[in-house]
Design a protein around this motif. Structure first.
Motif, mmCIF file in Angstrom:
data_model
loop_
_atom_site.group_PDB
_atom_site.id
_atom_site.type_symbol
_atom_site.label_atom_id
_atom_site.label_comp_id
_atom_site.label_asym_id
_atom_site.label_seq_id
_atom_site.Cartn_x
_atom_site.Cartn_y
_atom_site.Cartn_z
ATOM 1 N N VAL A 26 1.159 -1.218 0.149
ATOM 2 C CA VAL A 26 0.028 0.139 -0.027
ATOM 3 C C VAL A 26 1.061 1.272 0.021
ATOM 4 N N HIS A 27 0.254 2.361 -0.243
ATOM 5 C CA HIS A 27 0.984 3.637 -0.272
ATOM 6 C C HIS A 27 0.480 4.568 0.683
ATOM 7 N N GLU A 28 1.263 5.224 1.356
ATOM 8 C CA GLU A 28 0.876 6.255 2.524
ATOM 9 C C GLU A 28 1.441 7.483 2.093
ATOM 10 N N THR A 29 0.526 8.603 2.129
ATOM 11 C CA THR A 29 0.989 9.950 1.726
ATOM 12 C C THR A 29 1.331 10.810 2.991
ATOM 13 N N TYR A 30 2.259 11.822 2.916
ATOM 14 C CA TYR A 30 2.344 12.742 3.969
ATOM 15 C C TYR A 30 2.721 13.973 3.262
ATOM 16 N N SER A 44 4.721 9.968 -1.193
ATOM 17 C CA SER A 44 4.023 8.605 -1.095
ATOM 18 C C SER A 44 5.278 7.759 -0.830
ATOM 19 N N LYS A 47 4.634 0.708 1.245
ATOM 20 C CA LYS A 47 4.474 -0.001 2.734
ATOM 21 C C LYS A 47 4.108 -1.594 2.559
ATOM 22 N N GLN A 49 1.632 -4.209 3.974
ATOM 23 C CA GLN A 49 0.564 -4.332 4.949
ATOM 24 C C GLN A 49 0.521 -5.597 5.508
ATOM 25 N N GLU A 52 -4.906 -3.467 8.634
ATOM 26 C CA GLU A 52 -5.109 -2.268 8.718
ATOM 27 C C GLU A 52 -4.155 -1.327 9.548
ATOM 28 N N VAL A 55 1.603 -1.936 9.288
ATOM 29 C CA VAL A 55 2.463 -1.588 8.221
ATOM 30 C C VAL A 55 3.839 -1.469 8.184
ATOM 31 N N ASP A 146 8.089 10.409 9.605
ATOM 32 C CA ASP A 146 7.370 9.664 10.406
ATOM 33 C C ASP A 146 8.109 8.363 11.024
#
Length: 209
Positions: A26-30, A44, A47, A49, A52, A55, A146
Motif C-alpha cells: 500500500v502507499h501512504e502519503t504525507y 508517497s 509499505k 501491509q 489495517e 504496515v 514519521d
C-alpha cells in the motif's frame, strides 16, 4: 553516487515476493511540514501491509517476524519480508570519494541521495570538518520524518595534520616558537632552545652506547 538500491516494497521483484506470500503493498502519503521550498510537498511511501493497523516501510529487515510467518510459502527467503542482503563490491576512487553515508529509511524517505550529498558537503565545511556536528545537523533536517532516524557518516578525506600529534611527548610539553629579541631579530623561545638540548637517540642507539 548511490551504492545500493533501497529495498522498497514497490520494487517489482520485492512486490512480487510480498504478494506471493499473501500480503500486499500500500502507499501512504504525507505532507512536508518544514519551511522553505519543500513546505507543503506531498510524498508517497510504499509499505507492506499486514493488517489495517500494521504496515512496514521496507521489504527486508531483521526482526519483524510477524511479516515472516506466511503459510503460503515455506522457504524463509520467500516470505513477504526477508533479511537476505544485496552485496555489491565496488572499487574505491580516492581522488573522487568524499564521504560514505549509511542511513536508515527514515532519512531516505525524506531526502534524496543528491540532497544528502550536498547537505553534508556544505554543512561539514561550515562545521570545520566536524562529522559529529554534521551528522547531528542532518538528523535535525530529517526530524519531520514519521520513521526512526539513524546515521553513520564516514569521511574519506585526509584530515588536516595536528601539529600537537606530531610532536614527541617531551617536546609537546614545551612552549615552542620564535620570539623577537630587544633588537627585533627572531630568537628561539626558551621552550625551543630547551628542546634542542634533548637527546633524541633511539633505544637501539642507546643500547649500543
Amino acid at each position: 553516487m548511490a551504492l545500493s538500491e533501497d529495498h522498497k516494497p514497490d520494487l517489482p521483484g520485492e512486490q512480487a515476493r510480498i504478494e506471493e506470500a499473501g500480503l500486499k503493498v500500500v502507499h501512504e502519503t504525507y505532507t512536508e511540514e518544514s519551511e522553505g521550498e519543500t513546505a507543503g510537498k506531498t510524498s508517497s511511501i510504499a509499505k507492506v501491509q499486514l493488517s489495517e493497523m500494521n504496515v512496514l516501510g521496507m521489504s527486508r529487515s531483521f526482526g519483524d517476524f510477524e511479516y515472516k510467518k506466511s503459510d503460503i510459502v515455506s522457504a524463509a527467503e520467500s516470505q513477504a519480508v526477508i533479511c537476505v542482503p544485496d552485496v555489491h563490491v565496488l572499487q574505491r576512487v580516492p581522488d573522487r570519494d568524499e564521504y560514505l553515508v549509511l542511513a536508515c529509511d527514515g532519512i531516505w524517505d525524506v531526502q534524496s541521495n543528491k540532497d544528502v550529498s550536498e547537505f553534508i558537503r556544505s554543512k561539514n565545511g561550515e562545521n570545520g570538518n566536524n562529522l559529529a556536528a554534521t551528522g547531528e545537523a542532518l538528523l535535525q533536517e530529517c526530524i519531520h520524518s514519521d520513521d526512526n532516524l539513524s546515521l553513520i557518516l564516514v569521511s574519506f578525506q585526509e584530515p588536516e595534520p595536528n601539529v600537537d600529534t606530531l610532536l614527541t611527548p617531551e617536546i609537546s610539553k614545551l612552549r615552542l616558537g620564535a620570539e623577537e629579541d630587544e633588537e627585533g631579530d627572531l630568537a628561539l623561545s626558551p621552550g625551543l632552545a630547551a628542546a634542542k638540548t634533548l637527546n633524541f637517540a633511539s633505544p637501539e642507539k642507546d643500547s649500543k652506547s
